[in-house]
Design a protein around this motif. Structure first.
Motif, PDB file in Angstrom:
ATOM      1  N   PHE A  72       0.331  -3.264  -8.994  1.00  0.00           N
ATOM      2  CA  PHE A  72      -1.243  -3.481  -9.302  1.00  0.00           C
ATOM      3  C   PHE A  72      -1.654  -2.569  -8.916  1.00  0.00           C
ATOM      4  O   PHE A  72      -3.406  -2.235  -8.675  1.00  0.00           O
ATOM      5  CB  PHE A  72      -1.967  -4.345  -9.143  1.00  0.00           C
ATOM      6  CG  PHE A  72      -0.896  -5.642  -9.210  1.00  0.00           C
ATOM      7  CD1 PHE A  72      -1.862  -6.506 -10.597  1.00  0.00           C
ATOM      8  CD2 PHE A  72      -0.761  -6.479  -8.763  1.00  0.00           C
ATOM      9  CE1 PHE A  72      -1.560  -7.589 -10.991  1.00  0.00           C
ATOM     10  CE2 PHE A  72      -0.234  -7.812  -9.198  1.00  0.00           C
ATOM     11  CZ  PHE A  72      -0.314  -8.025 -10.045  1.00  0.00           C
ATOM     12  N   PHE A  73      -1.711  -0.446  -8.633  1.00  0.00           N
ATOM     13  CA  PHE A  73      -2.311   0.235  -8.109  1.00  0.00           C
ATOM     14  C   PHE A  73      -3.016   0.431  -9.609  1.00  0.00           C
ATOM     15  O   PHE A  73      -4.471   1.191  -8.818  1.00  0.00           O
ATOM     16  CB  PHE A  73      -1.022   1.158  -8.676  1.00  0.00           C
ATOM     17  CG  PHE A  73      -1.335   2.958  -7.365  1.00  0.00           C
ATOM     18  CD1 PHE A  73      -1.519   2.151  -5.615  1.00  0.00           C
ATOM     19  CD2 PHE A  73      -1.498   4.049  -7.568  1.00  0.00           C
ATOM     20  CE1 PHE A  73      -1.738   3.135  -5.044  1.00  0.00           C
ATOM     21  CE2 PHE A  73      -2.187   4.748  -7.484  1.00  0.00           C
ATOM     22  CZ  PHE A  73      -2.306   4.609  -6.204  1.00  0.00           C
ATOM     23  N   THR A  74      -2.327   0.428 -10.446  1.00  0.00           N
ATOM     24  CA  THR A  74      -4.031   0.841 -10.916  1.00  0.00           C
ATOM     25  C   THR A  74      -5.291   0.184 -10.921  1.00  0.00           C
ATOM     26  O   THR A  74      -6.005   0.500 -11.374  1.00  0.00           O
ATOM     27  CB  THR A  74      -3.736   1.105 -13.136  1.00  0.00           C
ATOM     28  OG1 THR A  74      -3.038  -0.321 -13.335  1.00  0.00           O
ATOM     29  CG2 THR A  74      -2.569   1.654 -13.411  1.00  0.00           C
ATOM     30  N   ASP A  75      -5.725  -1.285 -10.338  1.00  0.00           N
ATOM     31  CA  ASP A  75      -6.247  -1.951 -10.088  1.00  0.00           C
ATOM     32  C   ASP A  75      -6.900  -1.914  -9.216  1.00  0.00           C
ATOM     33  O   ASP A  75      -8.213  -1.993  -8.706  1.00  0.00           O
ATOM     34  CB  ASP A  75      -5.802  -3.151 -10.146  1.00  0.00           C
ATOM     35  CG  ASP A  75      -5.221  -4.402 -11.353  1.00  0.00           C
ATOM     36  OD1 ASP A  75      -4.400  -3.142 -12.387  1.00  0.00           O
ATOM     37  OD2 ASP A  75      -6.306  -5.098 -11.837  1.00  0.00           O
ATOM     38  N   SER A  76      -6.029  -0.929  -8.017  1.00  0.00           N
ATOM     39  CA  SER A  76      -6.331  -0.604  -6.233  1.00  0.00           C
ATOM     40  C   SER A  76      -6.117  -0.032  -5.505  1.00  0.00           C
ATOM     41  O   SER A  76      -6.041  -0.394  -4.800  1.00  0.00           O
ATOM     42  CB  SER A  76      -6.009  -2.104  -6.388  1.00  0.00           C
ATOM     43  OG  SER A  76      -4.327  -1.994  -5.961  1.00  0.00           O
ATOM     44  N   HIS A  77      -6.685   1.105  -6.001  1.00  0.00           N
ATOM     45  CA  HIS A  77      -5.998   3.009  -5.688  1.00  0.00           C
ATOM     46  C   HIS A  77      -7.285   2.816  -5.517  1.00  0.00           C
ATOM     47  O   HIS A  77      -7.116   3.899  -4.842  1.00  0.00           O
ATOM     48  CB  HIS A  77      -5.563   3.397  -6.678  1.00  0.00           C
ATOM     49  CG  HIS A  77      -5.973   3.873  -8.326  1.00  0.00           C
ATOM     50  ND1 HIS A  77      -6.272   3.017  -9.005  1.00  0.00           N
ATOM     51  CD2 HIS A  77      -6.552   4.963  -8.895  1.00  0.00           C
ATOM     52  CE1 HIS A  77      -7.235   3.544 -10.063  1.00  0.00           C
ATOM     53  NE2 HIS A  77      -7.617   5.145  -9.604  1.00  0.00           N
ATOM     54  N   ARG A  78      -8.591   2.583  -5.651  1.00  0.00           N
ATOM     55  CA  ARG A  78      -9.560   3.192  -5.522  1.00  0.00           C
ATOM     56  C   ARG A  78      -9.438   3.515  -3.705  1.00  0.00           C
ATOM     57  O   ARG A  78      -9.938   4.640  -3.648  1.00  0.00           O
ATOM     58  CB  ARG A  78     -10.932   2.010  -5.968  1.00  0.00           C
ATOM     59  CG  ARG A  78     -12.079   2.720  -5.516  1.00  0.00           C
ATOM     60  CD  ARG A  78     -13.430   2.083  -5.984  1.00  0.00           C
ATOM     61  NE  ARG A  78     -14.060   2.311  -5.149  1.00  0.00           N
ATOM     62  CZ  ARG A  78     -14.962   1.477  -5.033  1.00  0.00           C
ATOM     63  NH1 ARG A  78     -15.250   0.173  -4.394  1.00  0.00           N
ATOM     64  NH2 ARG A  78     -16.389   2.005  -3.893  1.00  0.00           N
ATOM     65  N   LEU A  79      -9.611   2.382  -3.055  1.00  0.00           N
ATOM     66  CA  LEU A  79      -9.767   3.025  -1.382  1.00  0.00           C
ATOM     67  C   LEU A  79      -9.022   4.163  -1.143  1.00  0.00           C
ATOM     68  O   LEU A  79      -8.819   4.594  -0.126  1.00  0.00           O
ATOM     69  CB  LEU A  79      -8.923   1.388  -1.201  1.00  0.00           C
ATOM     70  CG  LEU A  79     -10.396   0.495  -1.021  1.00  0.00           C
ATOM     71  CD1 LEU A  79      -9.338  -0.585  -0.782  1.00  0.00           C
ATOM     72  CD2 LEU A  79     -11.942   0.598  -0.056  1.00  0.00           C
ATOM     73  N   VAL A  80      -7.480   3.780  -2.046  1.00  0.00           N
ATOM     74  CA  VAL A  80      -6.740   5.109  -0.717  1.00  0.00           C
ATOM     75  C   VAL A  80      -7.739   6.546  -1.846  1.00  0.00           C
ATOM     76  O   VAL A  80      -7.435   7.682  -1.219  1.00  0.00           O
ATOM     77  CB  VAL A  80      -5.312   5.286  -1.272  1.00  0.00           C
ATOM     78  CG1 VAL A  80      -4.696   4.120   0.160  1.00  0.00           C
ATOM     79  CG2 VAL A  80      -5.061   4.375  -2.686  1.00  0.00           C
ATOM     80  N   GLY A  81      -7.245   6.490  -3.080  1.00  0.00           N
ATOM     81  CA  GLY A  81      -7.621   7.469  -3.799  1.00  0.00           C
ATOM     82  C   GLY A  81      -9.221   8.198  -3.529  1.00  0.00           C
ATOM     83  O   GLY A  81      -9.401   8.953  -3.473  1.00  0.00           O
ATOM     84  N   SER A  82     -10.334   7.863  -2.966  1.00  0.00           N
ATOM     85  CA  SER A  82     -11.268   8.222  -2.722  1.00  0.00           C
ATOM     86  C   SER A  82     -11.531   8.982  -1.386  1.00  0.00           C
ATOM     87  O   SER A  82     -12.652   9.484  -0.504  1.00  0.00           O
ATOM     88  CB  SER A  82     -12.502   7.011  -2.725  1.00  0.00           C
ATOM     89  OG  SER A  82     -12.562   6.135  -1.903  1.00  0.00           O
ATOM     90  N   GLN A  83     -10.773   8.277  -0.639  1.00  0.00           N
ATOM     91  CA  GLN A  83     -10.645   9.067   0.586  1.00  0.00           C
ATOM     92  C   GLN A  83      -9.958  10.877   0.906  1.00  0.00           C
ATOM     93  O   GLN A  83     -10.485  10.952   1.365  1.00  0.00           O
ATOM     94  CB  GLN A  83      -9.691   8.102   1.913  1.00  0.00           C
ATOM     95  CG  GLN A  83     -10.335   6.914   1.963  1.00  0.00           C
ATOM     96  CD  GLN A  83      -9.871   6.149   2.846  1.00  0.00           C
ATOM     97  OE1 GLN A  83      -8.597   6.483   3.415  1.00  0.00           O
ATOM     98  NE2 GLN A  83     -10.412   4.880   3.772  1.00  0.00           N
ATOM     99  N   ASP A  84      -9.152  11.152   0.180  1.00  0.00           N
ATOM    100  CA  ASP A  84      -8.408  11.724   0.580  1.00  0.00           C
ATOM    101  C   ASP A  84      -8.001  12.388  -1.170  1.00  0.00           C
ATOM    102  O   ASP A  84      -6.497  11.993  -1.107  1.00  0.00           O
ATOM    103  CB  ASP A  84      -7.627  12.269   1.380  1.00  0.00           C
ATOM    104  CG  ASP A  84      -7.020  13.978   1.521  1.00  0.00           C
ATOM    105  OD1 ASP A  84      -8.135  14.494   0.945  1.00  0.00           O
ATOM    106  OD2 ASP A  84      -6.724  14.685   2.559  1.00  0.00           O
ATOM    107  N   GLU A  85      -8.962  13.071  -1.900  1.00  0.00           N
ATOM    108  CA  GLU A  85      -7.781  13.607  -3.925  1.00  0.00           C
ATOM    109  C   GLU A  85      -7.107  14.248  -3.456  1.00  0.00           C
ATOM    110  O   GLU A  85      -6.650  14.492  -3.701  1.00  0.00           O
ATOM    111  CB  GLU A  85      -9.272  13.892  -4.095  1.00  0.00           C
ATOM    112  CG  GLU A  85     -10.157  15.309  -4.242  1.00  0.00           C
ATOM    113  CD  GLU A  85     -10.699  15.007  -4.588  1.00  0.00           C
ATOM    114  OE1 GLU A  85     -10.981  16.084  -5.673  1.00  0.00           O
ATOM    115  OE2 GLU A  85     -12.048  15.375  -4.420  1.00  0.00           O
TER     116      GLU A  85
END
Lengths: 419, 153
Positions: free
Chosen positions: B64-77
């Motif tokens: 489900f990474f496409t649904d829920s990657h926002r929290l890790v993606g927005s911390q350090d691109e």
């Protein structure tokens, strides 16, 4: 910049960069992606009009050999409708998605960008025509700043008075621990459209737990817009990720220029959604993944509660080689907000060839446009040539759903990597 | 508004008092993914659960990474950028609309679990009534809402 000029500017920028590369002693990497599609649509003038758009996507990366800290990145696309039957507003179209000069110091401690770029951090998910910088204030404290013109407002009656500024302060007291404070202010024609401040964290807890989360404050309406927190629990082959989400429609959506019509209306409602749920995973071995996602929605007003439940499995045995299945149930308050979804997919790579397929079946509890189900089937294949630098692909998709009856779309793709 | 202006100053003062520690800076690029075989989506299969530099498990690409990657993606691109060029992210995250939805742009990549494939133009009304915030993230501004404009004005 009007639609008709965007593609021209993109091509001009690309040509300039390519011709300038040898003179600058730069090495470059160019990825070309060409798509030719064919399908039919009803237009104002005729039924079943042929639509044959050809798309060209180009991605370029240039790096100065003598000074590798300096690089240039460009990505854009252009399109021409070869049938020109009135399906598109204009026969041609295009967009410069990003184009920026970057200076990245060798130790990574200074990162500057100038041009059109994207910012994904903290409260920002923005395209910016401007400048950004990231640098450490202390060994464990970094600051990133950006400013310029927001790409999101580029067509909204000119760009005079449009501004975006923001940044994020990140504190990493230890590996894996991070606290962030972020801020964004967006003005349209001089009016303050958005001003948001956010807090985010990633914090390991005892017993192998990790807490991730963010809260966003809408400073225009002076209310919380969003809370999103997730706990990650790992126990051998099992993982559990319970989460909580809160969205205040007035604080998260927007009624201003920076928003779009469906959401401007929703932002006038004094509604809010509370969502609790979890993801759960089981990895019985290195090849098999079994996952589950459950969500429960509750609202302050308008709509009763809803639930969503999905389960899927994926079997992988080499890179990309996999097949899987998924079943999901959205159960809203009325039958018009309910459906079942089933999906199966496969991707097989055999030497230089591959085949793929995707099947989606949806049954609606209440028919949409007199149809109570939809079926989508996509099949594709391709082959790599010239030491994998050239890839040719073909895909055919069939869809029968409430909007499109017996709809076919054929796509031919050519991808080439230079040099 | 004035009450919020003290927050950054107070934060900086608190951080100035805390003992400093070196930040790990991820490398510019990861070795080519293709060499890593089937382990590519699970960082921990090569890096283990050692958290001395990064918490690699946090970036594992679960189903489900496409649904829920926002929290890790927005911390350090920069962590994402090691393996993904910005253009990869732009296949979904584009502020000027890309005209083609991701499943039409990459029709053969069935393993990427694109959300909007198939009947989504019919089904999106249900998802939007249930959870409009999930639509707003990607279609919330005038340029990224080009595809909404034909029906929603």
């Amino acid at each position: 910049m009007g639609d008709r000029y965007r593609g021209t500017w993109a091509v001009a920028a690309l040509a300039l960069a390519l011709f300038a590369a040898p003179a600058l002693g730069a090495e470059y990497r160019l990825e070309s992606r060409t798509l030719l599609q064919a399908f039919e649509r009803d237009t104002l003038e005729r039924r079943d009009a042929a639509v044959v758009p050809a798309y060209q996507y180009l991605q370029l990366e240039l790096r100065e050999k003598r000074q590798p800290e300096l690089s240039f990145h460009l990505y854009g696309w252009g399109r021409i409708d070869l049938a020109d039957n009135g399906y598109f507003d204009d026969q041609t179209g295009g967009e410069l998605i990003h184009a920026y000069l970057r200076y990245l110091r060798r130790d990574g401690r200074l990162d500057l960008r100038l041009g059109r770029f994207y910012v994904f951090e903290g409260v920002a998910n923005e395209g910016v025509d401007g400048v950004s910088a990231r640098f450490p204030l202390r060994p464990d404290l970094s600051l990133s700043l950006y400013g310029g013109l927001p790409v999101s407002l580029a067509e909204d009656a000119g760009r005079s008075g449009d501004r975006i500024v923001g940044g994020r302060l990140a504190w990493q007291p230890a590996p894996g621990r991070q606290l962030g404070l972020s801020y964004k202010r967006l003005a349209s024609h001089g009016d303050r459209d958005e001003e948001r401040a956010g807090f985010d964290l990633a914090w390991p807890l005892p017993a192998g737990l990790t807490l991730l989360g963010t809260s966003v404050r809408d400073l225009v309406n002076d209310r919380w817009g969003e809370h999103l927190y997730e706990l990650r629990v790992a126990a051998g082959p099992f993982q559990l990720r319970p989460f909580y989400q809160y969205y205040d429609y007035r604080g998260f959506l927007s009624q201003r220029d920076s928003s779009s019509p469906p959401f401007r209306f929703l932002a006038t409602l004094d509604n809010a959604a509370n969502i609790v749920g979890t993801e759960a995973y089981w990895f019985p071995d290195a090849q098999l993944e079994i996952g589950m996602r459950a969500k429960y929605y509750d609202y302050r007003m308008r709509f009763d509660e809803a639930t969503y439940l999905a389960g899927l499995f994926t079997w992988k045995w080499q890179i990309f080689n996999q097949f899987g299945g998924e079943i999901g149930r959205m159960a809203g308050d009325w039958d018009r907000n309910r459906y079942w979804l089933g999906r199966g997919f496969v991707y097989l790579q055999m030497a230089r060839n591959f085949v793929s397929a995707d099947l989606v079946y949806v049954r609606y509890d209440r028919p949409i446009f007199h149809e109570d189900h939809s079926l989508y089937l996509s099949m594709g294949g391709g082959r790599r040539f010239l030491d994998d630098r050239l890839r040719l692909k073909l895909a055919v998709a069939y869809s029968s759903d409430p909007v499109f009856d017996n709809d076919y779309r054929c796509t031919v793709i050519g991808e080439y990597l230079f040099p | 508004m004035k009450k919020y202006r003290l927050i950054p100053l107070l934060t900086l003062w608190l951080l100035a008092c805390a003992p400093a520690r070196e930040i790990y800076v991820p490398p510019d690029t990861h070795p080519p993914l293709f060499e890593m075989g089937e382990r590519r989506v699970y960082c921990v299969r090569c890096h283990g659960h050692d958290k001395q530099t990064l918490d690699f498990a946090r970036y594992d690409h679960t189903p489900f990474f496409t649904d829920s990657h926002r929290l890790v993606g927005s911390q350090d691109e920069r962590v994402c950028a090691m393996c993904h060029a910005t253009s990869f992210c732009n296949s979904c995250h584009t502020v000027p609309s890309a005209e083609l939805k991701p499943s039409q742009l990459y029709p053969t990549e069935s393993h990427r679990r694109f959300h909007h494939r198939g009947d989504y133009i019919s089904r999106h009304a249900i998802d939007a009534r249930i959870d409009p915030a999930s639509c707003f993230r990607c279609h919330g501004n005038p340029r990224s809402a080009d595809s909404c404009r034909r029906c929603h004005g």
